[in-house]
Design a protein around this motif. Structure first.
Motif, short mmCIF file in Angstrom:
data_model
loop_
_atom_site.label_atom_id
_atom_site.label_comp_id
_atom_site.label_asym_id
_atom_site.label_seq_id
_atom_site.Cartn_x
_atom_site.Cartn_y
_atom_site.Cartn_z
N GLU A 169 5.80 -0.33 3.89
CA GLU A 169 4.91 0.75 4.32
C GLU A 169 4.44 1.63 3.17
O GLU A 169 3.46 2.38 3.32
CB GLU A 169 5.59 1.56 5.42
N GLU A 170 5.09 1.55 2.01
CA GLU A 170 4.64 2.33 0.86
C GLU A 170 3.59 1.57 0.04
O GLU A 170 2.54 2.11 -0.29
CB GLU A 170 5.83 2.69 -0.04
N ASP A 171 3.89 0.30 -0.27
CA ASP A 171 2.98 -0.48 -1.11
C ASP A 171 1.86 -1.14 -0.32
O ASP A 171 0.87 -1.60 -0.90
CB ASP A 171 3.76 -1.56 -1.86
N GLY A 172 2.04 -1.27 0.99
CA GLY A 172 1.05 -1.95 1.81
C GLY A 172 1.17 -3.46 1.70
O GLY A 172 2.24 -4.00 1.40
N LEU A 173 0.05 -4.14 1.88
CA LEU A 173 0.04 -5.60 1.90
C LEU A 173 -0.08 -6.16 0.49
O LEU A 173 -0.97 -5.78 -0.27
CB LEU A 173 -1.12 -6.09 2.76
N ILE A 174 0.83 -7.09 0.14
CA ILE A 174 0.79 -7.77 -1.15
C ILE A 174 0.32 -9.21 -0.92
O ILE A 174 0.96 -9.95 -0.18
CB ILE A 174 2.18 -7.78 -1.82
N ASP A 175 -0.76 -9.59 -1.57
CA ASP A 175 -1.33 -10.93 -1.40
C ASP A 175 -1.64 -11.50 -2.78
O ASP A 175 -2.70 -11.26 -3.35
CB ASP A 175 -2.60 -10.85 -0.55
#
Length: 444
Positions: free
Chosen positions: A125-131
């Motif tokens: 929830e801090e970094d968001g989505l990592i792709d």
């Protein structure tokens, strides 16, 4: 994209981060969230080494069964969560398991070893989505694509071949060209995989919304572990009832049956007996007498070979064995079938027969007899009519009290009484049955 993780998952991630480690939800759970599907479970990946993870969760119950490969299972409020250290896999010598693993502090190292791009997504929830590998684009374009070189991915773990087919079927995605090419060329690697693992992926594939297309395009892959499937495509059906060969008919019937695991398995195997039963008469018309009984025997053997459980084997082979039987036309016929197969199989017989019909040529694609069959069942159940021996208002103990002593005579008398009641449910009362049993005792 911002998602709300379940409280337990988020608390695990936050505890790892509070101790100085990276941590993310990873894989299928993130893929499902992106697609708007509620995940069934959550896997967590972290830069913490296994011993570091255990130290962070020292106040929790921990299961260490996967520590060698970097996985620590933490029990959080009675629910297990797998936390796995970033890792790099060693050589795969058996096309399934790495000979060794080494741990890494880099997320990309861990994601690079995974199977498909759609399963490489990470989230907190801090970094968001990592792709890092284009998983979002492939989800948007509905593509299954290997991470990196597909030939390497499949040689590492050949079960990924079946996973690709399963994901294509269940998600409704296409498989990209390079991955498809390698699936066909490396399909024989599946011979090195435990049949139980193949079975599980195959079953999920059958239940997917795109099973028809996947089985059509990759029938050669299925034939690696079910070679009998090859005979279906080569089996033409020159009859007034059919418009497809047996293989194509099978896939249409599979598509049209209710999405229930046992029914999907049944429809896939329901006509496996046809190639062996086929006979062409002098007019060029094909006949398939006894194909249901042959298919029931074949399906039993194949399902045993694939290590299906006994309940599945019994259910599927029973339905296949009766799927071409005449539909009951009278209430007595319906009760006889009910007494033989039970209410659940009777209802499933209707569903199997309906799907079988839908895959035939018009006008045989619709069978009004199925409605009659259903109406007869509804009436029997609604009126609580006897269709099981246990429903009789008399039993073996009653017959013994009347003077029956021989077990065979008792069974014979009960069967005679049962048949009479099936024909006329009004006779299922104690007074009549006692009187009739006395007469039978004298006759016997």
């Amino acid at each position: 994209m911002n998602f709300k993780l379940p409280e337990k998952v988020n608390s695990i991630i936050e505890l790892l981060k509070a101790n100085g480690y990276e941590a993310y939800a990873v894989g299928g759970c993130v893929r499902d969230m992106v697609m708007g599907v509620a995940p069934n479970d959550f896997d967590i990946t972290t830069s913490a080494l296994p011993e570091e993870t255990m130290q962070v969760f020292k106040d929790f119950r921990i299961v260490e069964t996967g520590v060698k490969h970097g996985t620590v299972t933490v029990i959080c409020n009675h629910e297990p969560f797998e936390i796995t250290t970033y890792r790099i896999d060693g050589d795969y010598l058996d096309n399934r398991h790495p000979e060794s693993v080494s741990f890494s502090r880099k997320l990309k190292d861990d994601l690079a070893r995974r199977d498909f791009t759609v399963n490489t997504l990470c989230y907190n929830e801090e970094d968001g989505l990592i792709d890092l590998f284009g998983g979002i684009d492939d989800i948007e374009n509905k593509i299954i694509r290997c991470v990196g070189n597909p030939e390497k991915r499949f040689s590492e773990d050949a079960l990924r071949i079946m996973r690709a087919l399963r994901f294509s079927s269940t998600l409704g995605f296409s498989i990209d060209d390079e991955t498809t090419k390698c699936i066909h060329s490396q399909k024989d690697l599946l011979k090195n995989i435990a049949i139980e693992r193949i079975r599980d992926e195959f079953t999920k594939l059958l239940c997917g919304k795109k099973a028809f297309g996947v089985l059509s395009e990759f029938h050669d892959v299925i034939e690696v572990f079910i070679p009998e499937f090859a005979e279906l495509t080569d089996c033409e059906q020159h009859t007034p009832y059919h418009v497809y060969d047996v293989g194509c008919h099978t896939l249409h019937a599979l598509r049209d049956v209710e999405s229930k695991k046992l029914l999907k398995i049944t429809m896939f195997f329901h006509d496996f007996g046809k190639p062996k039963a086929k006979f062409t008469d002098s007019d060029g018309i094909d006949h398939f007498k006894c194909h249901a009984s042959i298919g029931a025997k074949m399906s039993r053997e194949i399902l045993k070979r694939m290590r299906y459980d006994n309940k599945t084997i019994e259910k599927v082979s029973t339905l296949i064995g009766i799927h071409s039987e005449p539909c009951p036309k009278t209430k007595t016929d319906a009760k006889l079938l009910l007494s033989e197969v039970g209410e659940e199989n009777y209802r499933d017989f209707i569903k199997v027969r309906r799907a079988d019909c839908l895959a035939k040529a018009d006008p045989h694609s619709h069978d009004e007899k199925l409605k009659v069959m259903q109406d007869l069942l509804d009436e029997i159940i609604e009126n609580n009519e006897c269709y099981r021996l246990s429903d009789l208002e008399i039993d073996g103990n009653d017959l013994i009290k009347l003077g029956f002593s021989n077990g065979k005579d008792i069974n014979l008398a009960l069967q005679i009484l049962f048949i009479e009641v099936l024909v006329d449910n009004e006779k299922n009362n104690k007074n009549y049955l006692v009187s009739r049993a006395k007469a039978l005792l004298e006759e016997i």
